[in-house]
Design a protein around this motif. Structure first.
Motif, PDB file in Angstrom:
ATOM      1  N   UNK A 224      -5.201   4.069  -5.761  1.00 44.02           N
ATOM      2  CA  UNK A 224      -6.289   4.305  -7.002  1.00 44.02           C
ATOM      3  C   UNK A 224      -6.689   5.808  -7.225  1.00 44.02           C
ATOM      4  N   UNK A 225      -7.042   5.789  -6.276  1.00 44.07           N
ATOM      5  CA  UNK A 225      -7.430   7.518  -6.294  1.00 44.07           C
ATOM      6  C   UNK A 225      -6.343   7.958  -7.065  1.00 44.07           C
ATOM      7  N   UNK A 226      -5.310   8.102  -6.443  1.00 39.20           N
ATOM      8  CA  UNK A 226      -3.764   8.785  -7.209  1.00 39.20           C
ATOM      9  C   UNK A 226      -3.283   8.324  -7.826  1.00 39.20           C
ATOM     10  N   UNK A 227      -3.632   7.303  -8.844  1.00 42.19           N
ATOM     11  CA  UNK A 227      -3.321   6.601  -9.532  1.00 42.19           C
ATOM     12  C   UNK A 227      -4.855   7.379 -10.549  1.00 42.19           C
ATOM     13  N   UNK A 228      -5.472   7.314 -10.198  1.00 43.77           N
ATOM     14  CA  UNK A 228      -6.977   7.605 -11.439  1.00 43.77           C
ATOM     15  C   UNK A 228      -6.943   9.246 -11.874  1.00 43.77           C
ATOM     16  N   UNK A 229      -6.377   9.805 -10.696  1.00 40.23           N
ATOM     17  CA  UNK A 229      -5.774  11.628 -10.824  1.00 40.23           C
ATOM     18  C   UNK A 229      -4.735  11.618 -11.844  1.00 40.23           C
ATOM     19  N   UNK A 257     -12.897   4.027   1.913  1.00 41.44           N
ATOM     20  CA  UNK A 257     -12.677   5.965   1.974  1.00 41.44           C
ATOM     21  C   UNK A 257     -12.448   6.054   0.673  1.00 41.44           C
ATOM     22  N   UNK A 258     -13.131   5.438  -0.542  1.00 43.45           N
ATOM     23  CA  UNK A 258     -14.169   5.713  -1.935  1.00 43.45           C
ATOM     24  C   UNK A 258     -14.964   7.158  -2.096  1.00 43.45           C
ATOM     25  N   UNK A 259     -14.170   8.171  -2.288  1.00 44.21           N
ATOM     26  CA  UNK A 259     -15.197   9.880  -1.979  1.00 44.21           C
ATOM     27  C   UNK A 259     -15.351  10.049  -3.870  1.00 44.21           C
ATOM     28  N   UNK A 260     -15.465  11.286  -3.997  1.00 40.34           N
ATOM     29  CA  UNK A 260     -15.226  11.708  -5.214  1.00 40.34           C
ATOM     30  C   UNK A 260     -16.007  11.158  -6.180  1.00 40.34           C
ATOM     31  N   UNK A 261     -17.451  12.163  -7.556  1.00 41.99           N
ATOM     32  CA  UNK A 261     -17.826  11.448  -8.201  1.00 41.99           C
ATOM     33  C   UNK A 261     -17.222  11.377  -8.728  1.00 41.99           C
ATOM     34  N   UNK A 262     -16.049  11.524  -9.385  1.00 43.22           N
ATOM     35  CA  UNK A 262     -15.482  10.851 -10.947  1.00 43.22           C
ATOM     36  C   UNK A 262     -14.561   9.832 -10.586  1.00 43.22           C
TER      37      UNK A 262
END
Length: 489
Positions: A224-229, A257-262
């Motif tokens: 999810x994080x990779x796709x969002x970035x 493992x969900x990190x990062x404000x945005x």
């Protein structure tokens, strides 16, 4: 001056640009085929399939062979257990190879039904009219994480430690399309190796087989994080949000493992949109929602759903897991032999999680297939020593021995201490006396007194009888070893 990491990244970039032997090169592919064949011959089909079925050859550059695997766990296991052997075999194919790297696959994967392929598709690799390679299609970029078709409800072993989570997961997967979710979000938490990821993938596989029209997406938080970035870099966040919010069942794994404000803010918006639209959300993590170190709004949403935990498996469940895995192995190799006493010992001593049970059984299967020595309890004790919880030696009591022996042979303690002389009682009583003498500092008279006031000569006769029988009967000897370990636990 480039650092080691930069040099490694440059090597990969050079491979992708065609400098060196890249993925699909004839020489590299043939070398890997030969290495795989030799590994299969050395390890056997079952062990080879367990660890190497999903290993892909990527490239060779500047003396570095690069293999890829889909998970961090598989990467670590192969590097620690087979890394040196793979390097040795590859050097026999090509003396110029300096090292073999095992990396987690970072290429996007397109999941379509039960099949998954590396993205981008062939058309996306071709140059357009301006001589530039186009970007992967949006449908590829927003694909879910790979699904393993073997992770189904049928292959999941249910027990008292996981029955609530199992039944809730089945209810989600089998719910009719358009029905209002009963458990939303469903939050499954458990320690490593207890089956939470298995249940999430079982929901995805089950929902698709029940109704292929339901839009089901399984995503790790890393994915999810990779796709969002990537959507931020492409200035395509609107498309990213719309695609995720159109999902009927969203399954998110490794929530811790969900990190990062945005990233957390975007996840919160997506979660709110799905829940408000009565779309099903299932989340898995290694801790309860209240213990997650994430944005309070996300934590509050997750706490408002149904949280179910999975505990460590009890002996009965561990034994059934081993039985199921062993039967699957015997389907591939009918000649495989591991005594029930050995499986009982593994179930009794490996108490942490299902992955450790799989690891213990794989080691014993390997011994059974490639060694002329029969698999016994003492051999198993050596083979899986590092998987067994290390504990202080237990002070054994005669009452402990009587309790374990009574349970094992299905006789009452009263019968053990009685004057009954039937064979079904005498043999367990003799074994219990033998164990009392070999596992405690008690004298013959003391033991006789604890077994219904018997004479010390009766205890002496029982000890000698059991020693004589065990020396001639390997099955009885293994059974006694098992009883010792059950008593020590």
């Amino acid at each position: 001056m480039l650092t080691g990491a930069a040099l490694e990244e440059k090597s990969l970039t050079d491979v992708q640009r065609g400098n060196g032997i890249g993925s699909g090169s004839v020489a590299g592919d043939r070398s890997w085929d030969r290495v795989r064949s030799r590994l299969r011959a050395e390890l056997g089909e079952d062990v080879f399939t367990s660890w190497f079925a999903r290993v892909d050859y990527q490239a060779t550059s500047a003396g570095v062979v690069r293999l890829s695997v889909p998970t961090v766990f598989l990467k670590g296991w192969i590097k620690s257990h087979y890394g040196e052997r793979i390097l040795q075999l590859w050097r026999e194919e090509d003396a110029g190879v300096l090292r073999v790297d095992v990396v987690q696959r970072s290429a996007l994967r397109v999941v379509n039904g039960d099949e998954a392929t590396i993205a981008p598709p062939p058309s996306a690799r071709e140059e357009d009219d301006r001589g530039q390679a186009p970007q992967p299609a949006a449908a590829d970029r927003f694909a879910g994480s790979p699904l393993d078709g073997r992770l189904s409800f049928a292959s999941f072993c249910e027990g008292r430690s996981n029955d609530v989570a199992y039944r809730a997961a089945r209810a989600v997967a089998l719910s009719p399309e358009g029905s209002s979710p009963a458990y939303n979000p469903l939050y499954i938490h458990a320690s490593v190796g207890l089956g939470k990821s298995h249940l999430l993938q079982a929901i995805a596989n089950g929902a698709r087989s029940t109704d292929a029209r339901r839009r089901t997406l399984y995503l790790t938080v890393e994915r999810f994080t990779t796709q969002f970035v990537a959507s931020l870099k492409d200035r395509n966040t609107i498309d990213f949000k719309e695609r995720l919010r159109a999902i009927d069942i969203l399954l998110i794994d490794d929530m811790q493992f969900l990190t990062g404000k945005s990233v957390q803010q975007e996840f919160c918006h997506m979660l709110n949109a799905l829940l408000d639209s009565a779309k099903q959300v299932v989340v898995a993590a290694d801790r309860p929602p209240a213990e997650l170190d994430i944005d309070e709004r996300v934590r509050s949403r997750l706490k408002g759903g149904v949280a179910v935990g999975i505990a460590a498996p009890d002996f009965d469940l561990r034994r059934r897991i081993l039985a199921a895995r062993f039967e699957a192995a015997r389907e591939r190799n009918p000649a495989l032999r591991i005594p029930d006493a050995v499986l009982d010992y593994v179930a009794q001593t490996v108490t942490t999680n299902g992955r450790d049970l799989d690891g213990a059984l794989n080691r014993l299967i390997c011994r059974a297939e490639f060694s002329d020595v029969p698999v016994t309890v003492p051999l198993a004790e050596i083979a899986i020593a590092d998987l067994v919880n290390m504990r202080e030696p237990k002070r054994i009591k005669i009452e402990d021995i009587q309790k374990v022996v009574s349970s094992h042979f299905n006789v009452s303690k009263h019968d053990l201490l009685s004057a009954r002389r039937t064979r079904a009682i005498v043999r367990p009583r003799q074994i219990a006396m033998y164990l009392a003498k070999t596992m405690t500092p008690r004298s013959f008279p003391e033991i006789g007194k604890r077994f219904g006031g018997r004479d010390h000569t009766t205890v002496l006769h029982a000890v000698r009888k059991v020693e004589e029988l065990a020396s001639a009967d390997e099955t009885l000897a293994q059974e006694i070893e098992l009883l010792k370990r059950l008593i020590q636990d």
